[in-house]
Design a protein around this motif. Structure first.
Motif, mmCIF file in Angstrom:
data_model
loop_
_atom_site.group_PDB
_atom_site.id
_atom_site.type_symbol
_atom_site.label_atom_id
_atom_site.label_comp_id
_atom_site.label_asym_id
_atom_site.label_seq_id
_atom_site.Cartn_x
_atom_site.Cartn_y
_atom_site.Cartn_z
ATOM 1 N N MET A 138 1.033 -1.376 0.023
ATOM 2 C CA MET A 138 -0.122 -0.047 0.023
ATOM 3 C C MET A 138 0.956 1.177 0.071
ATOM 4 O O MET A 138 1.819 1.252 0.803
ATOM 5 N N PRO A 139 0.446 2.362 -0.817
ATOM 6 C CA PRO A 139 1.239 3.590 -0.672
ATOM 7 C C PRO A 139 0.911 4.182 0.416
ATOM 8 O O PRO A 139 -0.078 4.072 0.997
ATOM 9 N N LYS A 140 1.984 4.992 0.655
ATOM 10 C CA LYS A 140 2.057 5.847 1.970
ATOM 11 C C LYS A 140 1.337 7.308 1.520
ATOM 12 O O LYS A 140 1.372 7.365 0.492
ATOM 13 N N ALA A 141 0.873 7.891 2.350
ATOM 14 C CA ALA A 141 0.028 9.005 2.096
ATOM 15 C C ALA A 141 1.071 10.228 1.513
ATOM 16 O O ALA A 141 2.368 10.326 2.015
ATOM 17 N N LYS A 142 0.645 10.729 0.462
ATOM 18 C CA LYS A 142 1.314 11.940 -0.181
ATOM 19 C C LYS A 142 1.762 13.087 0.919
ATOM 20 O O LYS A 142 0.690 13.098 1.767
ATOM 21 N N PRO A 143 2.778 13.789 0.803
ATOM 22 C CA PRO A 143 3.099 14.664 1.765
ATOM 23 C C PRO A 143 2.271 15.731 1.480
ATOM 24 O O PRO A 143 1.868 16.179 0.537
ATOM 25 N N ARG A 144 1.808 16.509 2.664
ATOM 26 C CA ARG A 144 0.971 17.595 2.714
ATOM 27 C C ARG A 144 2.010 18.940 2.429
ATOM 28 O O ARG A 144 3.274 18.764 2.868
ATOM 29 N N SER A 145 1.683 19.868 2.012
ATOM 30 C CA SER A 145 2.505 21.005 1.737
ATOM 31 C C SER A 145 2.854 21.922 2.970
ATOM 32 O O SER A 145 3.817 22.502 2.890
ATOM 33 N N GLY A 146 2.181 21.869 3.908
ATOM 34 C CA GLY A 146 2.234 22.644 5.247
ATOM 35 C C GLY A 146 1.752 21.959 6.326
ATOM 36 O O GLY A 146 0.609 21.303 6.380
ATOM 37 N N ASP A 147 2.036 22.426 7.451
ATOM 38 C CA ASP A 147 1.219 22.036 8.789
ATOM 39 C C ASP A 147 0.011 22.491 8.911
ATOM 40 O O ASP A 147 -0.682 21.814 9.551
ATOM 41 N N ARG A 148 -0.291 23.391 8.223
ATOM 42 C CA ARG A 148 -1.712 24.125 8.437
ATOM 43 C C ARG A 148 -2.896 23.708 7.442
ATOM 44 O O ARG A 148 -3.878 24.164 7.513
ATOM 45 N N GLU A 149 -2.215 22.862 6.601
ATOM 46 C CA GLU A 149 -3.378 22.105 5.733
ATOM 47 C C GLU A 149 -4.163 21.031 6.291
ATOM 48 O O GLU A 149 -3.662 20.440 7.128
ATOM 49 N N ALA A 150 -5.305 21.138 6.078
ATOM 50 C CA ALA A 150 -6.480 20.293 6.549
ATOM 51 C C ALA A 150 -5.992 18.873 6.444
ATOM 52 O O ALA A 150 -5.604 18.471 5.472
ATOM 53 N N LEU A 151 -6.187 18.005 7.533
ATOM 54 C CA LEU A 151 -6.040 16.597 7.252
ATOM 55 C C LEU A 151 -7.159 16.058 6.443
ATOM 56 O O LEU A 151 -8.335 16.408 6.700
ATOM 57 N N ARG A 152 -6.729 15.086 5.696
ATOM 58 C CA ARG A 152 -7.628 14.375 4.789
ATOM 59 C C ARG A 152 -8.134 13.094 5.114
ATOM 60 O O ARG A 152 -7.369 12.049 5.737
ATOM 61 N N ILE A 153 -9.411 12.939 5.583
ATOM 62 C CA ILE A 153 -9.922 11.750 6.301
ATOM 63 C C ILE A 153 -10.948 10.886 5.264
ATOM 64 O O ILE A 153 -11.656 11.509 4.642
ATOM 65 N N GLY A 154 -10.829 9.507 5.668
ATOM 66 C CA GLY A 154 -11.402 8.607 5.052
ATOM 67 C C GLY A 154 -12.776 8.069 5.965
ATOM 68 O O GLY A 154 -12.187 8.109 7.302
ATOM 69 N N LEU A 155 -13.806 7.838 5.468
ATOM 70 C CA LEU A 155 -14.659 7.257 6.487
ATOM 71 C C LEU A 155 -15.427 5.856 6.104
ATOM 72 O O LEU A 155 -15.754 6.038 4.692
ATOM 73 N N LEU A 156 -15.374 4.943 6.788
ATOM 74 C CA LEU A 156 -16.023 3.614 6.644
ATOM 75 C C LEU A 156 -17.145 3.605 7.219
ATOM 76 O O LEU A 156 -17.219 3.717 8.501
ATOM 77 N N GLY A 157 -18.402 3.660 6.544
ATOM 78 C CA GLY A 157 -19.759 3.619 7.301
ATOM 79 C C GLY A 157 -20.393 4.945 7.255
ATOM 80 O O GLY A 157 -19.924 6.058 7.797
ATOM 81 N N ALA A 158 -21.536 4.973 6.787
ATOM 82 C CA ALA A 158 -22.489 6.084 6.578
ATOM 83 C C ALA A 158 -23.859 6.000 7.277
ATOM 84 O O ALA A 158 -24.771 6.494 7.279
ATOM 85 N N GLY A 159 -23.481 5.018 8.385
ATOM 86 C CA GLY A 159 -24.991 4.919 9.135
ATOM 87 C C GLY A 159 -24.790 6.011 10.305
ATOM 88 O O GLY A 159 -24.444 7.132 10.043
ATOM 89 N N ASP A 160 -25.696 5.735 11.381
ATOM 90 C CA ASP A 160 -25.797 6.708 12.424
ATOM 91 C C ASP A 160 -24.378 7.383 12.884
ATOM 92 O O ASP A 160 -24.150 8.380 13.058
ATOM 93 N N ARG A 161 -23.388 6.503 13.359
ATOM 94 C CA ARG A 161 -22.180 6.514 13.944
ATOM 95 C C ARG A 161 -21.430 7.324 12.876
ATOM 96 O O ARG A 161 -20.592 8.179 13.178
ATOM 97 N N GLY A 162 -21.397 6.738 11.686
ATOM 98 C CA GLY A 162 -20.420 7.270 10.695
ATOM 99 C C GLY A 162 -20.953 8.707 10.163
ATOM 100 O O GLY A 162 -20.148 9.842 10.007
#
Length: 127
Positions: free
Chosen positions: A1-25
């Protein structure tokens, strides 16, 4: 699996994935959406097309980052994510969590951590 691409700076928003779109998701998605300077929901997996599309639309997730299967999301998006929220049914936590760790992703996993609890050592050894 590839590692996450580096972000351009510390202030850039984290990129989040989500598994599950039910109530909790959905709860986690709305929390992520409410903090756009800190994080962005950029990928979503849920087997229910109606739930998946409704939540993905609310979060403005690109159509190519919407998946029916969590395995597809991890394979296709691991290099584009900083973290993954696992909001699947409790008995399905272990396998996606192990796959996310293999993809070198940070993971948020809600309690109960695993069912059965005997599986917890294998997860903690992989983290």
């Amino acid at each position: 699996m590839p590692k996450a691409k580096p972000r351009s700076g510390d202030r850039e928003a984290l990129r989040i994935g989500l598994l599950g779109a039910g109530d909790r998701g959905s709860m986690y998605a709305r929390w992520i959406i409410s903090e756009p300077r800190l994080m962005r929901l950029t990928a979503l997996a849920d087997p229910d097309p109606a739930r998946r599309e409704a939540l993905a639309g609310e979060a403005h997730i690109a159509p190519e980052a919407r998946y029916a299967e969590w395995t597809e999301l991890i394979v296709a998006q691991a290099g584009n994510l900083d973290g993954l929220v696992i909001a699947t049914p409790d008995h399905i936590h272990l396998t996606p969590a192990l796959a996310a760790f293999d993809a070198v992703l940070s993971v948020l996993l809600y309690k109960p951590l695993l069912t059965p609890p005997q599986a917890t050592p294998s997860l903690s050894q992989s983290a």
